[in-house]
Design a protein around this motif. Structure first.
Motif, mmCIF file in Angstrom:
data_model
loop_
_atom_site.group_PDB
_atom_site.id
_atom_site.type_symbol
_atom_site.label_atom_id
_atom_site.label_comp_id
_atom_site.label_asym_id
_atom_site.label_seq_id
_atom_site.Cartn_x
_atom_site.Cartn_y
_atom_site.Cartn_z
ATOM 1 N N GLY A 97 0.637 -1.478 -0.542
ATOM 2 C CA GLY A 97 -0.102 0.283 0.167
ATOM 3 C C GLY A 97 1.107 1.041 0.025
ATOM 4 N N ASP A 98 2.169 0.928 -0.167
ATOM 5 C CA ASP A 98 3.219 1.994 -0.278
ATOM 6 C C ASP A 98 2.687 3.418 -1.684
ATOM 7 O OD1 ASP A 98 4.381 1.706 2.218
ATOM 8 O OD2 ASP A 98 6.046 0.939 1.244
ATOM 9 N N GLY A 99 1.924 2.793 -2.362
ATOM 10 C CA GLY A 99 1.639 4.100 -3.738
ATOM 11 C C GLY A 99 2.304 3.781 -5.144
ATOM 12 N N ARG A 100 2.427 4.133 -5.720
ATOM 13 C CA ARG A 100 2.743 3.968 -7.713
ATOM 14 C C ARG A 100 3.278 5.440 -7.776
ATOM 15 N NH1 ARG A 100 2.172 -0.291 -6.554
ATOM 16 N NH2 ARG A 100 1.561 -2.520 -7.472
ATOM 17 N N ILE A 101 4.464 5.689 -8.462
ATOM 18 C CA ILE A 101 4.359 6.463 -9.359
ATOM 19 C C ILE A 101 4.210 6.433 -10.892
ATOM 20 C CG2 ILE A 101 6.225 8.503 -9.413
ATOM 21 C CD1 ILE A 101 7.766 7.381 -7.115
ATOM 22 N N PHE A 102 4.050 7.334 -11.164
ATOM 23 C CA PHE A 102 3.944 7.499 -12.929
ATOM 24 C C PHE A 102 4.926 8.296 -13.541
ATOM 25 C CE2 PHE A 102 0.551 5.031 -11.075
ATOM 26 C CZ PHE A 102 0.135 4.320 -11.535
ATOM 27 N N ILE A 103 5.275 8.296 -14.453
ATOM 28 C CA ILE A 103 6.251 9.705 -14.827
ATOM 29 C C ILE A 103 6.192 9.514 -16.350
ATOM 30 C CG2 ILE A 103 8.283 10.527 -15.854
ATOM 31 C CD1 ILE A 103 8.937 8.340 -13.031
ATOM 32 N N CYS A 104 5.187 10.904 -17.092
ATOM 33 C CA CYS A 104 4.847 10.810 -18.549
ATOM 34 C C CYS A 104 4.922 12.324 -18.825
ATOM 35 C CB CYS A 104 2.889 11.419 -17.945
ATOM 36 S SG CYS A 104 2.049 9.881 -16.717
ATOM 37 N N PRO A 105 5.302 12.138 -19.906
ATOM 38 C CA PRO A 105 6.012 13.406 -20.759
ATOM 39 C C PRO A 105 5.058 14.166 -21.063
ATOM 40 C CG PRO A 105 5.426 11.415 -22.485
ATOM 41 C CD PRO A 105 5.189 10.576 -21.229
ATOM 42 N N VAL A 106 5.629 15.141 -21.103
ATOM 43 C CA VAL A 106 4.480 16.700 -20.876
ATOM 44 C C VAL A 106 5.488 17.145 -22.716
ATOM 45 C CG1 VAL A 106 4.342 18.688 -19.993
ATOM 46 C CG2 VAL A 106 4.848 16.806 -18.570
ATOM 47 N N GLU A 107 4.297 17.851 -23.415
ATOM 48 C CA GLU A 107 4.786 18.085 -24.424
ATOM 49 C C GLU A 107 4.629 19.860 -24.254
ATOM 50 O OE1 GLU A 107 1.946 17.512 -28.014
ATOM 51 O OE2 GLU A 107 2.570 15.339 -27.546
ATOM 52 N N ASN A 108 3.698 20.609 -23.498
ATOM 53 C CA ASN A 108 4.640 21.891 -23.385
ATOM 54 C C ASN A 108 3.648 22.693 -21.704
ATOM 55 O OD1 ASN A 108 4.943 24.610 -24.076
ATOM 56 N ND2 ASN A 108 3.216 24.400 -25.741
ATOM 57 N N ALA A 109 3.164 23.851 -22.157
ATOM 58 C CA ALA A 109 3.785 23.942 -20.172
ATOM 59 C C ALA A 109 2.992 25.783 -20.636
ATOM 60 C CB ALA A 109 4.272 23.616 -19.022
ATOM 61 N N THR A 114 0.956 34.630 -16.887
ATOM 62 C CA THR A 114 1.797 35.361 -18.567
ATOM 63 C C THR A 114 1.977 35.107 -19.841
ATOM 64 O OG1 THR A 114 3.846 34.345 -18.027
ATOM 65 C CG2 THR A 114 3.025 36.175 -16.223
ATOM 66 N N GLY A 115 1.295 33.823 -20.041
ATOM 67 C CA GLY A 115 1.887 33.188 -21.319
ATOM 68 C C GLY A 115 3.367 32.842 -21.261
ATOM 69 N N GLU A 116 3.865 32.576 -20.681
ATOM 70 C CA GLU A 116 5.137 31.733 -20.867
ATOM 71 C C GLU A 116 4.491 30.495 -20.949
ATOM 72 O OE1 GLU A 116 7.993 33.465 -17.488
ATOM 73 O OE2 GLU A 116 6.801 32.797 -16.603
ATOM 74 N N GLU A 117 5.799 30.174 -21.292
ATOM 75 C CA GLU A 117 5.754 28.454 -22.327
ATOM 76 C C GLU A 117 6.715 27.651 -22.154
ATOM 77 O OE1 GLU A 117 3.778 27.550 -26.087
ATOM 78 O OE2 GLU A 117 3.164 29.370 -26.409
ATOM 79 N N GLY A 118 6.639 26.517 -22.174
ATOM 80 C CA GLY A 118 7.820 25.437 -21.998
ATOM 81 C C GLY A 118 8.052 25.457 -20.389
ATOM 82 N N GLU A 119 9.424 25.172 -20.096
ATOM 83 C CA GLU A 119 9.836 25.163 -19.024
ATOM 84 C C GLU A 119 10.328 26.438 -18.223
ATOM 85 O OE1 GLU A 119 14.091 22.915 -18.648
ATOM 86 O OE2 GLU A 119 12.811 21.408 -19.523
ATOM 87 N N GLN A 120 10.498 27.697 -19.020
ATOM 88 C CA GLN A 120 9.667 28.673 -17.972
ATOM 89 C C GLN A 120 8.110 28.938 -17.525
ATOM 90 O OE1 GLN A 120 11.782 31.156 -17.496
ATOM 91 N NE2 GLN A 120 13.448 29.747 -18.664
ATOM 92 N N ALA A 121 7.321 28.037 -18.180
ATOM 93 C CA ALA A 121 6.265 28.405 -17.191
ATOM 94 C C ALA A 121 5.920 27.301 -15.690
ATOM 95 C CB ALA A 121 4.994 27.624 -18.242
ATOM 96 N N ILE A 122 7.470 26.223 -16.050
ATOM 97 C CA ILE A 122 7.526 25.121 -14.517
ATOM 98 C C ILE A 122 7.883 25.853 -13.744
ATOM 99 C CG2 ILE A 122 6.085 23.784 -16.060
ATOM 100 C CD1 ILE A 122 8.315 22.303 -15.203
#
Length: 123
Positions: A97-109, A114-122
């Motif tokens: 019951g410790d849980g799970r971790i999932f890693i998914c690709p992110v195309e954009n943010a 501000t309208g910032e995109e990509g890594e600047q947005a995160i």
């Protein structure tokens, strides 16, 4: 960029939040969720006890769903290993019951304000 989705025990949410902030990821999305893994529910996850003699006799049928916490963090690709290591370190009890971790690709943010995109947005 990657989206790291973790399903953890409810009692680990505060420690997880502190640990992620310590490594530079103070922002996350968290939600209370219900679910179950292949163990079909663990009565010990909730605030009531099951008599040890019933467990020994196999007279517990589990629960339909177990309360958990869902955490979502979008991170730079280079930080995925550090974030996963932190999540595992905080949440591992070596019990079912410790849980799970999932890693998914992110195309954009996009940061709405501000309208910032990509890594600047995160960042």
């Amino acid at each position: 960029m990657k989206e790291v989705v973790a399903i953890i025990r409810p009692n680990k949410i505060n420690a997880t939040k502190v640990a992620l902030e310590r490594i530079g990821y103070p922002g996350m999305t968290a939600a209370a969720v219900l679910g179950r893994g292949k163990q079909r529910g663990i009565a010990g996850e909730c605030g009531f006890c099951v008599a040890p003699e019933l467990i020994a006799q196999g007279k517990t049928s589990g629960m339909k769903y177990i309360p958990k916490r869902l955490i979502i963090v979008v991170v730079q690709s280079k930080d995925v290993d550090a974030v996963v290591k932190t999540l595992v370190g905080v949440n591992r009890t070596n019990q079912i019951g410790d849980g799970r971790i999932f890693i998914c690709p992110v195309e954009n943010a996009v940061r709405v304000r501000t309208g910032e995109e990509g890594e600047q947005a995160i960042l």
